[in-house]
Design a protein around this motif. Sequence first.
Motif, PDB file in Angstrom:
ATOM      1  N   ARG A  87      62.822 103.214   0.732  1.00 55.23           N
ATOM      2  CA  ARG A  87      63.475 102.742  -0.493  1.00 55.23           C
ATOM      3  C   ARG A  87      64.362 101.504  -0.267  1.00 55.23           C
ATOM      4  O   ARG A  87      64.217 100.509  -0.980  1.00 55.23           O
ATOM      5  N   PRO A  88      65.287 101.526   0.714  1.00 49.46           N
ATOM      6  CA  PRO A  88      66.099 100.311   0.923  1.00 49.46           C
ATOM      7  C   PRO A  88      65.248  99.088   1.286  1.00 49.46           C
ATOM      8  O   PRO A  88      65.561  97.971   0.866  1.00 49.46           O
ATOM      9  N   ALA A  89      64.176  99.306   2.044  1.00 47.89           N
ATOM     10  CA  ALA A  89      63.302  98.190   2.403  1.00 47.89           C
ATOM     11  C   ALA A  89      62.608  97.623   1.171  1.00 47.89           C
ATOM     12  O   ALA A  89      62.490  96.397   1.022  1.00 47.89           O
ATOM     13  N   LEU A  90      62.167  98.487   0.263  1.00 47.97           N
ATOM     14  CA  LEU A  90      61.515  98.009  -0.959  1.00 47.97           C
ATOM     15  C   LEU A  90      62.503  97.340  -1.911  1.00 47.97           C
ATOM     16  O   LEU A  90      62.150  96.374  -2.594  1.00 47.97           O
ATOM     17  N   VAL A  91      63.733  97.834  -1.949  1.00 47.30           N
ATOM     18  CA  VAL A  91      64.758  97.173  -2.769  1.00 47.30           C
ATOM     19  C   VAL A  91      65.019  95.768  -2.234  1.00 47.30           C
ATOM     20  O   VAL A  91      65.062  94.797  -3.000  1.00 47.30           O
ATOM     21  N   ALA A  92      65.164  95.641  -0.918  1.00 55.28           N
ATOM     22  CA  ALA A  92      65.366  94.319  -0.318  1.00 55.28           C
ATOM     23  C   ALA A  92      64.166  93.418  -0.589  1.00 55.28           C
ATOM     24  O   ALA A  92      64.320  92.227  -0.884  1.00 55.28           O
ATOM     25  N   TRP A  93      62.955  93.991  -0.502  1.00 49.16           N
ATOM     26  CA  TRP A  93      61.741  93.230  -0.774  1.00 49.16           C
ATOM     27  C   TRP A  93      61.761  92.687  -2.206  1.00 49.16           C
ATOM     28  O   TRP A  93      61.443  91.523  -2.461  1.00 49.16           O
ATOM     29  N   ALA A  94      62.148  93.526  -3.161  1.00 47.58           N
ATOM     30  CA  ALA A  94      62.203  93.109  -4.568  1.00 47.58           C
ATOM     31  C   ALA A  94      63.287  92.055  -4.792  1.00 47.58           C
ATOM     32  O   ALA A  94      63.077  91.094  -5.548  1.00 47.58           O
ATOM     33  N   VAL A  95      64.424  92.206  -4.140  1.00 47.95           N
ATOM     34  CA  VAL A  95      65.520  91.233  -4.287  1.00 47.95           C
ATOM     35  C   VAL A  95      65.084  89.868  -3.769  1.00 47.95           C
ATOM     36  O   VAL A  95      65.299  88.841  -4.424  1.00 47.95           O
ATOM     37  N   GLN A  96      64.455  89.851  -2.588  1.00 49.47           N
ATOM     38  CA  GLN A  96      64.035  88.554  -2.058  1.00 49.47           C
ATOM     39  C   GLN A  96      62.991  87.911  -2.960  1.00 49.47           C
ATOM     40  O   GLN A  96      62.992  86.703  -3.137  1.00 49.47           O
ATOM     41  N   ASP A 119      70.946  79.621  -4.157  1.00 47.21           N
ATOM     42  CA  ASP A 119      69.877  80.610  -4.297  1.00 47.21           C
ATOM     43  C   ASP A 119      69.101  80.765  -3.001  1.00 47.21           C
ATOM     44  O   ASP A 119      68.850  81.889  -2.553  1.00 47.21           O
ATOM     45  N   ILE A 120      68.729  79.671  -2.366  1.00 47.17           N
ATOM     46  CA  ILE A 120      67.915  79.782  -1.147  1.00 47.17           C
ATOM     47  C   ILE A 120      68.739  80.351   0.011  1.00 47.17           C
ATOM     48  O   ILE A 120      68.195  81.013   0.896  1.00 47.17           O
ATOM     49  N   SER A 121      70.040  80.127  -0.005  1.00 46.14           N
ATOM     50  CA  SER A 121      70.902  80.748   1.006  1.00 46.14           C
ATOM     51  C   SER A 121      70.924  82.263   0.825  1.00 46.14           C
ATOM     52  O   SER A 121      70.838  83.026   1.800  1.00 46.14           O
ATOM     53  N   LEU A 122      71.029  82.700  -0.425  1.00 44.69           N
ATOM     54  CA  LEU A 122      70.957  84.134  -0.717  1.00 44.69           C
ATOM     55  C   LEU A 122      69.566  84.674  -0.390  1.00 44.69           C
ATOM     56  O   LEU A 122      69.426  85.794   0.133  1.00 44.69           O
ATOM     57  N   LEU A 123      68.537  83.884  -0.681  1.00 45.88           N
ATOM     58  CA  LEU A 123      67.169  84.272  -0.357  1.00 45.88           C
ATOM     59  C   LEU A 123      67.000  84.459   1.147  1.00 45.88           C
ATOM     60  O   LEU A 123      66.411  85.445   1.594  1.00 45.88           O
ATOM     61  N   LEU A 124      67.543  83.544   1.925  1.00 44.14           N
ATOM     62  CA  LEU A 124      67.446  83.652   3.373  1.00 44.14           C
ATOM     63  C   LEU A 124      68.101  84.946   3.862  1.00 44.14           C
ATOM     64  O   LEU A 124      67.533  85.673   4.691  1.00 44.14           O
ATOM     65  N   THR A 125      69.262  85.258   3.320  1.00 45.67           N
ATOM     66  CA  THR A 125      69.946  86.507   3.660  1.00 45.67           C
ATOM     67  C   THR A 125      69.097  87.712   3.259  1.00 45.67           C
ATOM     68  O   THR A 125      68.975  88.682   4.017  1.00 45.67           O
ATOM     69  N   ALA A 126      68.513  87.647   2.081  1.00 41.95           N
ATOM     70  CA  ALA A 126      67.673  88.751   1.602  1.00 41.95           C
ATOM     71  C   ALA A 126      66.426  88.919   2.464  1.00 41.95           C
ATOM     72  O   ALA A 126      65.994  90.049   2.728  1.00 41.95           O
ATOM     73  N   VAL A 127      65.841  87.813   2.918  1.00 38.67           N
ATOM     74  CA  VAL A 127      64.651  87.909   3.761  1.00 38.67           C
ATOM     75  C   VAL A 127      65.020  88.509   5.120  1.00 38.67           C
ATOM     76  O   VAL A 127      64.288  89.361   5.640  1.00 38.67           O
ATOM     77  N   VAL A 128      66.153  88.093   5.686  1.00 40.37           N
ATOM     78  CA  VAL A 128      66.612  88.703   6.944  1.00 40.37           C
ATOM     79  C   VAL A 128      66.779  90.211   6.754  1.00 40.37           C
ATOM     80  O   VAL A 128      66.313  91.009   7.572  1.00 40.37           O
ATOM     81  N   SER A 129      67.428  90.597   5.661  1.00 36.74           N
ATOM     82  CA  SER A 129      67.605  92.027   5.375  1.00 36.74           C
ATOM     83  C   SER A 129      66.270  92.734   5.227  1.00 36.74           C
ATOM     84  O   SER A 129      66.086  93.841   5.744  1.00 36.74           O
ATOM     85  N   THR A 130      65.343  92.107   4.540  1.00 36.60           N
ATOM     86  CA  THR A 130      64.029  92.704   4.331  1.00 36.60           C
ATOM     87  C   THR A 130      63.302  92.888   5.664  1.00 36.60           C
ATOM     88  O   THR A 130      62.702  93.942   5.910  1.00 36.60           O
ATOM     89  N   VAL A 131      63.362  91.885   6.524  1.00 39.20           N
ATOM     90  CA  VAL A 131      62.721  91.986   7.841  1.00 39.20           C
ATOM     91  C   VAL A 131      63.317  93.152   8.628  1.00 39.20           C
ATOM     92  O   VAL A 131      62.591  93.971   9.205  1.00 39.20           O
ATOM     93  N   LEU A 132      64.643  93.235   8.646  1.00 39.46           N
ATOM     94  CA  LEU A 132      65.301  94.296   9.409  1.00 39.46           C
ATOM     95  C   LEU A 132      65.022  95.682   8.830  1.00 39.46           C
ATOM     96  O   LEU A 132      64.750  96.629   9.577  1.00 39.46           O
ATOM     97  N   LEU A 133      65.083  95.792   7.515  1.00 45.07           N
ATOM     98  CA  LEU A 133      64.830  97.089   6.879  1.00 45.07           C
ATOM     99  C   LEU A 133      63.351  97.487   6.974  1.00 45.07           C
ATOM    100  O   LEU A 133      63.027  98.659   7.169  1.00 45.07           O
ATOM    101  N   ALA A 134      62.456  96.511   6.861  1.00 45.14           N
ATOM    102  CA  ALA A 134      61.029  96.799   6.976  1.00 45.14           C
ATOM    103  C   ALA A 134      60.688  97.280   8.384  1.00 45.14           C
ATOM    104  O   ALA A 134      59.814  98.142   8.552  1.00 45.14           O
ATOM    105  N   ALA A 135      61.382  96.765   9.390  1.00 49.40           N
ATOM    106  CA  ALA A 135      61.119  97.175  10.772  1.00 49.40           C
ATOM    107  C   ALA A 135      61.370  98.664  10.973  1.00 49.40           C
ATOM    108  O   ALA A 135      60.732  99.292  11.813  1.00 49.40           O
ATOM    109  N   ARG A 136      62.261  99.241  10.185  1.00 52.50           N
ATOM    110  CA  ARG A 136      62.536 100.675  10.287  1.00 52.50           C
ATOM    111  C   ARG A 136      61.411 101.522   9.710  1.00 52.50           C
ATOM    112  O   ARG A 136      61.320 102.708   9.976  1.00 52.50           O
TER     113      ARG A 136
END
Length: 166
Positions: A87-96, A119-136
Amino acid sequence: MPSTHNTAAAPARRRRWLVLLLMLALCYGVAGAGAAATGDAGSTYAALDKPAWAPPGWLFGPVWTLLYGTIAVAGWLVARRPGPARRPALVAWAVQLALNALWTPLFFAAEQYGAAFLDISLLLTAVVSTVLLAARVDRRASWLLVPYLLWVGYAAALNLALWLNN
């Protein structure tokens, strides 16, 4: 006697493929909406005072076409795995994806380079979060997102340079 295992597995298999199609539709829908909102992005980009390391305008289409496909597959890999980390990984995916959708109209249609950089700075943060959460959930998903992460980092630097130069 037919196997009940194969009969029961067919709807699950179909559902998996439908989820992939949905993820692809979402990602390429963002791409299409962005393209529709930009007007003549090629002319706008060509007219900007760009740094020497800026890519040629023709490169963006093929790169984003590939990246949207990998974003969709990564989301699909996460969506199909059960567990509390999904769920957190999919939320991050949707945010990015939402932040990604906002960037093109901000930059090209509104020509708000500073807002696009935020926006792209926030996007970069969201993509980092998505990568980390997806790895789990599924390491393949996080690896599929690495080229996207690198491209967004590069695009953020380019956005900043374009904002400062224009």
